[in-house]
Scaffold this active site. Structure first.
Site, PDB file in Angstrom:
ATOM      1  N   SER A  31       0.849  -2.507  -3.989  1.00  0.00           N
ATOM      2  CA  SER A  31       1.061  -1.065  -4.065  1.00  0.00           C
ATOM      3  C   SER A  31       1.510  -0.638  -5.461  1.00  0.00           C
ATOM      4  O   SER A  31       2.041  -1.431  -6.231  1.00  0.00           O
ATOM      5  CB  SER A  31       2.116  -0.625  -3.048  1.00  0.00           C
ATOM      6  OG  SER A  31       1.789  -1.080  -1.757  1.00  0.00           O
TER       7      SER A  31
HETATM    8  N1  SAH Z   1       3.556  -5.144   0.381  1.00  0.00           N
HETATM    9  C1  SAH Z   1       2.443  -5.697  -0.360  1.00  0.00           C
HETATM   10  C2  SAH Z   1       1.250  -4.780  -0.453  1.00  0.00           C
HETATM   11  C3  SAH Z   1       0.628  -4.634   0.856  1.00  0.00           C
HETATM   12  S1  SAH Z   1      -1.015  -4.035   0.982  1.00  0.00           S
HETATM   13  C4  SAH Z   1       2.863  -6.172  -1.733  1.00  0.00           C
HETATM   14  O1  SAH Z   1       4.033  -6.010  -2.116  1.00  0.00           O
HETATM   15  O2  SAH Z   1       2.028  -6.754  -2.429  1.00  0.00           O
HETATM   16  C5  SAH Z   1      -1.076  -4.047   2.747  1.00  0.00           C
HETATM   17  C6  SAH Z   1      -1.160  -5.416   3.361  1.00  0.00           C
HETATM   18  O3  SAH Z   1      -1.089  -5.241   4.760  1.00  0.00           O
HETATM   19  C7  SAH Z   1      -2.475  -6.147   3.079  1.00  0.00           C
HETATM   20  O4  SAH Z   1      -2.213  -7.389   2.520  1.00  0.00           O
HETATM   21  C8  SAH Z   1      -3.110  -6.268   4.477  1.00  0.00           C
HETATM   22  O5  SAH Z   1      -3.853  -7.462   4.636  1.00  0.00           O
HETATM   23  C9  SAH Z   1      -1.879  -6.233   5.368  1.00  0.00           C
HETATM   24  N2  SAH Z   1      -2.124  -5.858   6.760  1.00  0.00           N
HETATM   25  C10 SAH Z   1      -2.946  -4.898   7.265  1.00  0.00           C
HETATM   26  N3  SAH Z   1      -2.864  -4.872   8.613  1.00  0.00           N
HETATM   27  C11 SAH Z   1      -1.959  -5.817   8.974  1.00  0.00           C
HETATM   28  C12 SAH Z   1      -1.440  -6.280  10.229  1.00  0.00           C
HETATM   29  N4  SAH Z   1      -1.833  -5.766  11.398  1.00  0.00           N
HETATM   30  N5  SAH Z   1      -0.532  -7.277  10.233  1.00  0.00           N
HETATM   31  C13 SAH Z   1      -0.108  -7.828   9.060  1.00  0.00           C
HETATM   32  N6  SAH Z   1      -0.570  -7.443   7.851  1.00  0.00           N
HETATM   33  C14 SAH Z   1      -1.478  -6.452   7.795  1.00  0.00           C
END
Ligand code: SAH
Length: 215
Positions: free
Chosen positions: A64
């Site tokens: 993000s």
């Molecule tokens: N917090 C992260 C950025 C996250 S982007 C950082 O600091 O880098 C959002 C993430 O959520 C992605 O990696 C995606 O694969 C994950 N995601 C989406 N749906 C999800 C679910 N149901 N359970 C776990 N992870 C999920």
């Protein structure tokens, strides 16, 4: 790979920019100043690490934008020793910031490759976040309830399992909306279990998807 003076300088500039955009919690800014965001990037993309922008981390996902990370972390208001669940580990960057603020972090990722990479990233920097490969829609019932829950992917609604795993007096921060625009929402659970919802403006996230990538 190291954290050079050049990296530290670029990071300081980024933190100043985020402060100017309205982030006030100095504890959050300090934690972000301490953590080398470039070490969560693949080495060929290092020069993008200190721009205030999201960036691809593989599997169609993004780390993000730093301002968004700061905004959510400020809303989460982590106190020392609190148990925190993150849904959407991605690179592991956000989770390490929460640990830096004193949180005991449990984080779930649905992509196996990202789960593995995030674990390595955290270990490299000696963070002790607990990373799980699974479906964050379900939370982590075995480890709950949590003082704080942060969802870092855009959701159409609030998964009931996450509300159930929030302690009375706890707070969840979750971007809710359609696929192209979400609102940052805080959900506060009162001691009586009542949910108080507040909206904090528009953001854009990659979507929260059901199940794991190998299901
Ligand atoms: N917090 C992260 C950025 C996250 S982007 C950082 O600091 O880098 C959002 C993430 O959520 C992605 O990696 C995606 O694969 C994950 N995601 C989406 N749906 C999800 C679910 N149901 N359970 C776990 N992870 C999920």
């Amino acid at each position: 790979m190291e954290d050079s003076y050049k990296h530290k300088g670029l990071r300081r500039q980024l933190i100043d920019a985020i402060r100017r955009k309205g982030i006030k919690d100095e504890r959050v800014l300090e934690a972000m100043d301490k953590i080398p965001r470039h070490l969560f990037f693949d080495s060929s993309f290092l020069k993008f690490a200190y721009e205030d922008k999201p960036f691809p981390i593989g599997e169609g996902q993004t780390i993000s934008q730093p301002y968004t990370v700061a905004f959510m972390t400020e809303l989460l208001n982590v106190q020392k020793g609190e148990k925190v669940l993150e849904v959407g580990t991605g690179s592991g960057y956000q989770a390490c910031i929460i640990e830096e603020l004193g949180g005991r972090v449990y984080t779930v990722e649905r992509h196996k490759a990202l789960y593995q990479k995030a674990k390595k990233n955290a270990e490299k920097l000696s963070y002790r976040i607990k990373v799980f490969y699974g479906d964050g829609y379900k939370g982590l019932p075995t480890y709950g309830p949590f003082d704080k829950i942060i969802v870092t992917a855009g959701s159409e609604g609030t998964p009931q399992a996450l509300i159930d795993q929030l302690k009375p007096g706890g707070r969840m921060v979750i971007p809710i909306g359609s696929s192209d625009l979400q609102h940052m929402i805080t959900l506060d659970k009162s001691q009586e279990g009542e949910i108080i919802e507040k909206s904090w403006g528009g953001f854009r996230f990659v979507p929260l998807l059901p199940g794991k990538d190998e299901d």
